[in-house]
Design an enzyme around this catalytic site. Structure first.
Site, PDB file in Angstrom:
ATOM      1  CE  LYS A 168      74.628  49.759  19.179  1.00 36.58           C
ATOM      2  NZ  LYS A 168      75.251  50.787  19.835  1.00 36.58           N
ATOM      3  N   GLY A 219      78.898  43.522  25.904  1.00 35.08           N
ATOM      4  CA  GLY A 219      78.231  44.850  26.836  1.00 35.08           C
ATOM      5  C   GLY A 219      77.824  44.158  28.272  1.00 35.08           C
ATOM      6  CB  SER A 220      75.906  45.638  31.120  1.00 35.19           C
ATOM      7  OG  SER A 220      74.851  45.812  30.318  1.00 35.19           O
ATOM      8  CB  THR A 221      75.032  40.955  32.925  1.00 37.56           C
ATOM      9  OG1 THR A 221      76.244  40.247  33.017  1.00 37.56           O
ATOM     10  CG2 THR A 221      74.057  39.610  33.366  1.00 37.56           C
ATOM     11  CB  THR A 223      73.027  45.108  27.368  1.00 32.78           C
ATOM     12  OG1 THR A 223      73.080  46.466  27.912  1.00 32.78           O
ATOM     13  CG2 THR A 223      72.829  45.249  25.825  1.00 32.78           C
ATOM     14  N   GLY A 224      72.664  41.967  27.939  1.00 36.02           N
ATOM     15  CA  GLY A 224      72.582  40.819  27.191  1.00 36.02           C
ATOM     16  C   GLY A 224      71.584  39.939  27.141  1.00 36.02           C
ATOM     17  CD  GLU A 241      82.978  36.487  25.443  1.00 37.98           C
ATOM     18  OE1 GLU A 241      83.151  36.912  26.692  1.00 37.98           O
ATOM     19  OE2 GLU A 241      82.709  35.559  24.836  1.00 37.98           O
ATOM     20  CB  CYS A 275      85.075  42.772  30.399  1.00 33.70           C
ATOM     21  SG  CYS A 275      86.120  42.129  29.553  1.00 33.70           S
ATOM     22  CD  GLU A 371      80.867  44.660  35.041  1.00 34.76           C
ATOM     23  OE1 GLU A 371      79.830  45.029  34.351  1.00 34.76           O
ATOM     24  OE2 GLU A 371      82.058  44.418  34.385  1.00 34.76           O
TER      25      GLU A 371
HETATM   26  P1  NAD Z   1      76.120  48.378  27.794  1.00 34.08           P
HETATM   27  O1  NAD Z   1      75.627  46.976  27.784  1.00 34.08           O
HETATM   28  O2  NAD Z   1      75.307  49.609  28.224  1.00 34.08           O
HETATM   29  O3  NAD Z   1      76.367  48.484  26.169  1.00 34.08           O
HETATM   30  C1  NAD Z   1      76.901  47.916  25.224  1.00 34.08           C
HETATM   31  C2  NAD Z   1      76.539  48.093  23.841  1.00 34.08           C
HETATM   32  O4  NAD Z   1      75.290  47.523  23.692  1.00 34.08           O
HETATM   33  C3  NAD Z   1      76.326  49.538  23.297  1.00 34.08           C
HETATM   34  O5  NAD Z   1      76.727  49.499  21.957  1.00 34.08           O
HETATM   35  C4  NAD Z   1      74.928  49.842  23.439  1.00 34.08           C
HETATM   36  O6  NAD Z   1      74.513  50.955  22.805  1.00 34.08           O
HETATM   37  C5  NAD Z   1      74.271  48.383  23.102  1.00 34.08           C
HETATM   38  N1  NAD Z   1      73.015  48.285  23.706  1.00 34.08           N
HETATM   39  C6  NAD Z   1      72.466  48.737  24.928  1.00 34.08           C
HETATM   40  N2  NAD Z   1      71.096  48.379  25.043  1.00 34.08           N
HETATM   41  C7  NAD Z   1      71.053  47.392  23.952  1.00 34.08           C
HETATM   42  C8  NAD Z   1      69.895  46.639  23.546  1.00 34.08           C
HETATM   43  N3  NAD Z   1      68.447  46.529  24.497  1.00 34.08           N
HETATM   44  N4  NAD Z   1      69.868  45.872  22.527  1.00 34.08           N
HETATM   45  C9  NAD Z   1      71.183  45.840  21.905  1.00 34.08           C
HETATM   46  N5  NAD Z   1      72.194  46.805  22.258  1.00 34.08           N
HETATM   47  C10 NAD Z   1      71.873  47.254  23.071  1.00 34.08           C
HETATM   48  O7  NAD Z   1      77.491  48.177  28.052  1.00 34.08           O
HETATM   49  P2  NAD Z   1      78.767  49.152  28.486  1.00 34.08           P
HETATM   50  O8  NAD Z   1      78.217  50.220  29.719  1.00 34.08           O
HETATM   51  O9  NAD Z   1      78.909  50.142  27.073  1.00 34.08           O
HETATM   52  O10 NAD Z   1      79.915  48.504  28.708  1.00 34.08           O
HETATM   53  C11 NAD Z   1      80.523  48.199  29.966  1.00 34.08           C
HETATM   54  C12 NAD Z   1      79.939  46.750  30.005  1.00 34.08           C
HETATM   55  O11 NAD Z   1      80.349  45.792  28.982  1.00 34.08           O
HETATM   56  C13 NAD Z   1      80.249  46.121  31.515  1.00 34.08           C
HETATM   57  O12 NAD Z   1      79.345  45.136  32.068  1.00 34.08           O
HETATM   58  C14 NAD Z   1      81.494  45.202  31.060  1.00 34.08           C
HETATM   59  O13 NAD Z   1      81.786  44.204  31.846  1.00 34.08           O
HETATM   60  C15 NAD Z   1      81.062  44.803  29.688  1.00 34.08           C
HETATM   61  N6  NAD Z   1      82.043  43.993  28.968  1.00 34.08           N
HETATM   62  C16 NAD Z   1      82.132  43.012  28.753  1.00 34.08           C
HETATM   63  C17 NAD Z   1      83.330  42.168  28.045  1.00 34.08           C
HETATM   64  C18 NAD Z   1      83.583  40.894  27.612  1.00 34.08           C
HETATM   65  O14 NAD Z   1      84.280  40.433  26.863  1.00 34.08           O
HETATM   66  N7  NAD Z   1      82.807  39.818  28.755  1.00 34.08           N
HETATM   67  C19 NAD Z   1      84.409  43.174  27.419  1.00 34.08           C
HETATM   68  C20 NAD Z   1      84.164  44.694  27.613  1.00 34.08           C
HETATM   69  C21 NAD Z   1      83.109  45.079  28.540  1.00 34.08           C
END
Ligand code: NAD
Length: 468
Positions: A168, A219-221, A223-224, A241, A275, A371
């Site tokens: 996705k 994704g973001s912390t 969301t994690g 990640e 990131c 961040e």
């Molecule tokens: P985000 O967390 O908003 O979204 C990431 C993905 O998760 C998207 O596909 C989104 O649709 C999906 N998502 C959102 N809510 C969800 C949920 N409740 N359950 C499942 N999936 C969900 O992040 P973003 O704004 O797209 O990306 C930026 C973030 O990603 C920053 O915090 C950045 O540091 C992080 N990032 C981390 C790494 C790493 O390797 N650590 C690499 C790149 C980006």
């Protein structure tokens, strides 16, 4: 261009509705892509489940051949994939080519790995082997900063290890990933790789799906944490990640111009939307004024614009929500610190913010604590090493960091004191597919890349045979 389709059970299908994809450089709709309904998501997960037994039983060399073929196909179509990336993500065309080519390199790296069983006892008493078997169906969830490269951290490792998957992409950058689905639909057996796009509701549906055995999220912390909470229900495996707030510590013995150049590039690449970008810069007081001036001079000379225009070095912020957030953080920094000339928001259309240096800032302000994930970076002075190490570590994040000095031993000793998954000395953001990455603290759980990254897509199975 409007030939985007979902990939479900080997078939390229329309969604139940459509989702506009906005070009962040123009704020115009560049294309519409399919949005999957909950039923289509269910079908994708079911197809991955049905395809799993035969894919897991496929000899690893055949899986390797298919992973290599995916890399070859992406390489053949690099032009169109890079073009789509610029339109949906905003990055300059040269950087988009770099992303596609690096994705190919990473996929080829995983195609070259092996998964041999390890014999840990072969005695008269017993033979004990550790096998690495696939986990099952993986939900692969990717953010919007590097849609193809971050997919290439996950998809080839999961495939080689014998898993099937539902991919996705982020709601604002689905197009290159869907196009990839079209390119590989005839290469990968039906159901092994499914790709679904949709709005913000699709991610939570996928990560909570009972048909998954693992979720791999970048994704973001925030969301994690949600993904981990959903996974707790069935002890679904997770690799997370997540976000970072990487500090760079500059010691007083550096060459200001040389290091300012490298620090600038590591802070503002992809318009700060990396990131592992430098997000806080700590400079020894002896150099502070000169270092701030050197960074600000580079910011003032930066060429910011539409990624399709030749010469553009920095594209826009990727989406409206993030643009609004960066503007808020910048407004807060204007009162908490001193914004140096040459930076700031550019009048629209387009979500443009020039590389912006903020000095003399209150360290409890949003720009330092959060961040920012955009092209606005704080620079702070220090005089004492213990103090700056404490300030660098004073963060819920622990993704990466860097220390800059001509004294490698001194810098390396400081590197050992920083709480982060990666600490570089005299560089930042150096990444190759064989070097694992992992976040400390709230920057993640689990590992990506390298052999350890491959093993994340496996489950241990011990075969223990009596010999007496
Ligand atoms: P985000 O967390 O908003 O979204 C990431 C993905 O998760 C998207 O596909 C989104 O649709 C999906 N998502 C959102 N809510 C969800 C949920 N409740 N359950 C499942 N999936 C969900 O992040 P973003 O704004 O797209 O990306 C930026 C973030 O990603 C920053 O915090 C950045 O540091 C992080 N990032 C981390 C790494 C790493 O390797 N650590 C690499 C790149 C980006």
């Amino acid at each position: 261009m409007n030939d985007f389709a979902l990939l479900i059970d080997g078939a390229l299908v329309p969604g139940s509705t459509e989702l506009p994809v906005i070009d962040p450089a123009t704020e115009q709709t560049f294309s519409a892509v399919p949005a999957a309904s909950p039923e289509q998501l269910d079908r994708a997960v079911a197809a991955a489940g049905a395809a799993h037994p035969s894919w897991a039983a496929t000899p690893v060399d055949e899986r390797r051949r298919i992973v290599s073929q995916i890399a070859d196909t992406i390489a053949q179509h690099r032009q169109e994939l890079a073009g789509i990336l610029v339109r949906e993500q905003g990055k300059p065309l040269a950087a988009a080519f770099g992303e596609v080519d690096t994705a190919v390199e990473y996929i080829r790296y995983f195609a070259g790995l092996t998964l041999e069983p390890e014999v840990i006892d072969d005695s008269e008493l017993r033979r004990v082997e550790i096998h690495r078997v696939p986990v099952g169906v993986i939900g692969i969830i990717v953010p919007w900063n590097f849609p193809l490269l971050l997919l290439a951290f996950k998809l080839p490792a999961a495939l080689l290890a014998g898993n099937t998957m539902v991919v996705k992409p982020a709601p604002t950058t689905p197009a290159a990933t869907l196009h990839l689905g079209r390119l590989i639909a005839d290469i990968v057996p039906a159901g092994v790789v499914n790709i679904v796009s949709g709005g913000p509701e699709l991610g939570p549906h996928l990560s909570a799906h009972p048909g998954l055995q693992k979720v791999s999220l970048t994704g973001s912390t925030e969301t994690g944490k949600k993904v981990m909470a959903a996974a707790a229900e069935r002890l679904t495996r997770v690799t997370l990640e997540l976000g970072g707030n990487d500090p760079a510590i500059v010691l007083p013995d550096v060459d200001v111009d040389e290091v300012a150049e490298k620090v600038f590039n590591a802070a503002f690449g992809n318009s700060g939307q990396i990131c592992r970008a430098i997000k806080r810069i700590y400079v020894h007081a002896d150099l502070y004024d000169r270092f701030c001036d050197a960074l600000a001079a580079r910011a003032a000379n930066a060429i910011v614009g539409n990624g399709m225009e030749p010469g553009t070095q920095f594209g826009p912020v990727q989406n409206q929500a993030q643009f609004d957030r960066i503007k808020e953080i910048l407004a807060d920094a204007e009162t908490a610190g001193k914004v140096m000339p040459g930076g700031g928001v550019v009048d629209g259309p387009g979500y443009f913010v020039r590389p912006t240096i903020v000095r003399d800032i209150d360290e409890s302000s949003r720009l330092v604590v959060e961040e920012q994930f955009g092209p606005v970076v704080p620079v702070m002075p220090y005089t004492d090493i213990d103090d700056v190490v404490a300030r660098a570590n004073d963060s819920e994040f622990g993704l990466a960091a860097s220390v800059w000095s001509t004294d490698i031993d001194a810098a390396t000793a400081i590197a050992h004191r920083i709480s982060a998954g990666t600490v570089w000395v005299n560089k930042h953001s150096d990444r190759t597919p064989d070097v694992p990455i992992a976040g400390a603290k709230q920057s993640g759980i689990g590992t990506e890349l390298g052999v350890l990254g491959l093993l994340e897509y496996t489950q241990i199975k011990v075969i223990n045979v009596a010999r007496q």
